[in-house]
Design an enzyme around this catalytic site. Sequence first.
Site, PDB file in Angstrom:
ATOM      1  N   LYS A  97      10.027  -7.795 -37.743  1.00 47.18           N
ATOM      2  CA  LYS A  97       8.573  -7.738 -37.486  1.00 47.18           C
ATOM      3  C   LYS A  97       7.779  -8.412 -38.611  1.00 47.18           C
ATOM      4  CE  LYS A  97       8.256  -3.203 -37.056  1.00 47.18           C
ATOM      5  NZ  LYS A  97       9.647  -2.819 -37.373  1.00 47.18           N
ATOM      6  N   ARG A 110      15.973   6.140 -40.244  1.00 50.43           N
ATOM      7  CA  ARG A 110      14.794   5.450 -39.714  1.00 50.43           C
ATOM      8  C   ARG A 110      15.032   5.010 -38.269  1.00 50.43           C
ATOM      9  NH1 ARG A 110      13.966   0.910 -43.590  1.00 50.43           N
ATOM     10  NH2 ARG A 110      11.895   0.614 -42.742  1.00 50.43           N
TER      11      ARG A 110
END
Length: 214
Positions: free
Chosen positions: A13, A164
């Site tokens: 990202k 995560r």
Amino acid sequence: MNLVLLGKPGAGKGYISTYLEEKYGFKHMSTGDICRKNIKKRTENGILAEEYCKTGQLVPLNIILQMLKQEIEQDKNDNVSYIFDGFPRNVAQAKELEKITTIDAVILIDVPNETILKRISNRRICPKCSKMYNTIEAPNGKCLTCGTELTTRADDNLDVAQKRLDIYEKETKPLIDFYKNQLLIVDNSGNIDKTLNELNSKIERMLKKTGEKI
Ligand code: AMP
């Protein structure tokens, strides 16, 4: 117009946001970068966020929102088109974002978990200018922009990375359904040039369809 980039940690990202920033003139708004900046500056919110970031947990909503709003406030007199990277991370955050601004499209950067874990263990960051690299892009371990010795992000070890990913599954994945009417899916499991070509054609098709300007 504003975009949201969705994707697992390590999906690319940050890299893709920087590319879109340069190509189309969006402003990259990464809540991960905002957290790291506040931690480094030892702001009140940075100190509160530090332990969550180190251990890969989500920073509580009021803290992350305050830090994000502070950044957006600085642009209030300019006509800025944002790419939100790392925000929202769950439906509660998406509802808060709706109160701040409108979102025109959501891009999901799709990568399988095995590839993510490999990428995260090869990821390096410049402690001075916060640019991220992998060990192939910066083989001598120095930042290509400022020459500073690269380090590893505090949350880039395999245990934290797995945690995560689990949080992504539980908290962030429901956003795919939340944004289902504005979702563009781009595969980033292979060659980055192929990803960027796919991304550009999807964005350009969307811009033509909506007649929106950035
Ligand atoms: P990132 O750079 O996006 O991978 O984010 C790094 C860390 O910052 C995350 O693991 C969280 O601890 C924190 N963080 C970033 N964005 C958010 C968010 N939207 N909500 C809560 N915590 C966040």
